[in-house]
Motif scaffolding. Structure first.
Motif, PDB file in Angstrom:
ATOM      1  N   VAL A   1       0.653  -1.492  -0.108  1.00 49.07           N
ATOM      2  CA  VAL A   1       0.418  -0.092  -0.152  1.00 49.07           C
ATOM      3  C   VAL A   1       0.552   1.103   0.022  1.00 49.07           C
ATOM      4  O   VAL A   1       0.257   2.447  -1.120  1.00 49.07           O
ATOM      5  CB  VAL A   1      -0.979   0.428   0.839  1.00 49.07           C
ATOM      6  N   ASP A   2       1.955   0.904   0.930  1.00 47.33           N
ATOM      7  CA  ASP A   2       3.041   2.096   0.859  1.00 47.33           C
ATOM      8  C   ASP A   2       4.575   1.915   0.725  1.00 47.33           C
ATOM      9  O   ASP A   2       4.745   0.770   0.978  1.00 47.33           O
ATOM     10  CB  ASP A   2       3.034   2.902   1.662  1.00 47.33           C
ATOM     11  N   ARG A   3       5.427   2.635   0.505  1.00 47.06           N
ATOM     12  CA  ARG A   3       6.833   2.401   0.647  1.00 47.06           C
ATOM     13  C   ARG A   3       7.188   1.631   2.090  1.00 47.06           C
ATOM     14  O   ARG A   3       7.881   0.685   1.783  1.00 47.06           O
ATOM     15  CB  ARG A   3       7.463   3.194   0.490  1.00 47.06           C
ATOM     16  N   ALA A   4       7.131   2.248   3.200  1.00 46.12           N
ATOM     17  CA  ALA A   4       7.374   1.434   4.206  1.00 46.12           C
ATOM     18  C   ALA A   4       6.560  -0.006   4.554  1.00 46.12           C
ATOM     19  O   ALA A   4       7.381  -0.802   5.126  1.00 46.12           O
ATOM     20  CB  ALA A   4       7.202   1.947   5.458  1.00 46.12           C
ATOM     21  N   ALA A   5       6.116  -0.818   3.499  1.00 50.44           N
ATOM     22  CA  ALA A   5       5.199  -2.049   3.617  1.00 50.44           C
ATOM     23  C   ALA A   5       5.710  -2.832   2.781  1.00 50.44           C
ATOM     24  O   ALA A   5       6.192  -4.153   3.083  1.00 50.44           O
ATOM     25  CB  ALA A   5       3.662  -1.543   3.371  1.00 50.44           C
ATOM     26  N   SER A   6       6.395  -2.976   2.435  1.00 60.24           N
ATOM     27  CA  SER A   6       7.617  -2.975   0.726  1.00 60.24           C
ATOM     28  C   SER A   6       8.828  -3.460   2.129  1.00 60.24           C
ATOM     29  O   SER A   6       9.584  -4.012   1.400  1.00 60.24           O
ATOM     30  CB  SER A   6       7.987  -2.363  -0.452  1.00 60.24           C
ATOM     31  N   ILE A   7       9.611  -3.144   2.473  1.00 61.68           N
ATOM     32  CA  ILE A   7      10.390  -3.678   3.922  1.00 61.68           C
ATOM     33  C   ILE A   7       9.881  -4.825   5.084  1.00 61.68           C
ATOM     34  O   ILE A   7       9.471  -3.915   5.341  1.00 61.68           O
ATOM     35  CB  ILE A   7      10.986  -1.725   4.676  1.00 61.68           C
ATOM     36  N   TYR A   8      10.648  -5.663   4.650  1.00 60.59           N
ATOM     37  CA  TYR A   8       9.973  -6.585   5.401  1.00 60.59           C
ATOM     38  C   TYR A   8      10.771  -7.155   6.546  1.00 60.59           C
ATOM     39  O   TYR A   8      12.771  -7.269   5.705  1.00 60.59           O
ATOM     40  CB  TYR A   8      10.533  -8.018   4.430  1.00 60.59           C
ATOM     41  N   THR A   9      10.367  -6.995   7.028  1.00 59.49           N
ATOM     42  CA  THR A   9      11.596  -7.388   8.420  1.00 59.49           C
ATOM     43  C   THR A   9      11.288  -8.791   9.062  1.00 59.49           C
ATOM     44  O   THR A   9      11.219  -9.287   8.914  1.00 59.49           O
ATOM     45  CB  THR A   9      10.736  -6.616   9.942  1.00 59.49           C
ATOM     46  N   LYS A  10      12.831  -8.879   9.608  1.00 61.93           N
ATOM     47  CA  LYS A  10      12.765  -9.885  10.742  1.00 61.93           C
ATOM     48  C   LYS A  10      11.572 -10.910  10.875  1.00 61.93           C
ATOM     49  O   LYS A  10      11.853 -11.634  10.955  1.00 61.93           O
ATOM     50  CB  LYS A  10      14.011 -10.355  11.262  1.00 61.93           C
ATOM     51  N   ASP A  11      10.548 -10.105  11.842  1.00 60.86           N
ATOM     52  CA  ASP A  11       9.418 -10.698  12.710  1.00 60.86           C
ATOM     53  C   ASP A  11       8.929 -11.288  11.257  1.00 60.86           C
ATOM     54  O   ASP A  11       8.347 -12.181  11.129  1.00 60.86           O
ATOM     55  CB  ASP A  11       9.266  -9.755  13.094  1.00 60.86           C
ATOM     56  N   LEU A  12       8.693 -10.112  10.351  1.00 59.56           N
ATOM     57  CA  LEU A  12       8.209 -11.112   8.685  1.00 59.56           C
ATOM     58  C   LEU A  12       8.342 -11.836   7.732  1.00 59.56           C
ATOM     59  O   LEU A  12       8.179 -12.839   7.236  1.00 59.56           O
ATOM     60  CB  LEU A  12       7.944 -10.102   7.851  1.00 59.56           C
ATOM     61  N   LEU A  13       9.948 -11.712   8.026  1.00 61.04           N
ATOM     62  CA  LEU A  13      10.681 -12.697   7.344  1.00 61.04           C
ATOM     63  C   LEU A  13      10.330 -14.559   7.577  1.00 61.04           C
ATOM     64  O   LEU A  13      11.218 -15.381   7.485  1.00 61.04           O
ATOM     65  CB  LEU A  13      12.249 -12.908   6.706  1.00 61.04           C
ATOM     66  N   LEU A  14      10.907 -14.442   9.022  1.00 63.33           N
ATOM     67  CA  LEU A  14      11.093 -15.791   9.765  1.00 63.33           C
ATOM     68  C   LEU A  14       9.892 -16.750   9.701  1.00 63.33           C
ATOM     69  O   LEU A  14       8.641 -16.101  10.133  1.00 63.33           O
ATOM     70  CB  LEU A  14      11.352 -15.823  11.297  1.00 63.33           C
TER      71      LEU A  14
END
Length: 163
Positions: free
Chosen positions: A119-132
């Motif tokens: 939805v926005d540019r900040a949501a495109s950065i996947y952090t460790k919590d989203l990747l694990l």
């Protein structure tokens, strides 16, 4: 001229190859490279040791890794270090798979999920919590507490190359 007309008529009467996407999903190919996943060992420890070789191998400079030291009170990975910060900018990623090839512990894997929308540019950065990936059955969440000087893990033993 007749050959071109024949080709057009064949295509006109053949069944279309269009699929209605959200309802019907095509299976991906074996070598498809989709959304990244950070893997865990069976006991719940993270495979990523924070070496940042994936970030060094990334031609698009889409990966940022910051390492920290493991302690007996808070152990995240089997090594001396772990990735305290792991971020992938999916807008920059070209899904080449170099990060997967560079990882010595096979911690980062490109899966088969291709449904990426932001939805926005900040949501495109996947952090460790989203990747694990989730903890396997019988495993524990990280950080884990280990007795001082003792560390056991359920990691396959390395084979001696001379065998």
């Amino acid at each position: 001229m007749i050959e071109g007309l024949w080709t057009t008529l064949k295509a006109f009467f053949s069944k279309p190859v269009t699929i209605s996407y959200p309802e019907e999903k095509r299976p991906v190919r074996v070598r498809f490279k989709g959304r990244h996943t950070l893997k865990r060992y069976d006991n719940g420890l993270e495979k990523c040791i924070g070496c940042a070789l994936c970030a060094a191998a990334c031609p698009a400079d889409a990966i940022f890794v910051e390492a920290a030291e493991n302690t007996d009170a808070a152990r995240y990975s089997p090594g001396e270090r772990y990735a305290s910060t792991y971020e992938i900018n999916m807008l920059r990623c070209i899904f080449c798979g170099f990060c997967e090839d560079a990882c010595p512990t096979e911690a980062i894997v490109l899966g088969d999920n291709y449904e990426l929308s932001f939805v926005d540019r900040a949501a495109s950065i996947y952090t460790k919590d989203l990747l694990l990936e989730p903890v396997a059955e019988g495993g524990q969440l990280t950080p884990q507490e280990t007795p001082p000087g003792v560390f056991t893990r359920s990691v396959p033993a390395m084979q001696d190359p001379s065998d």
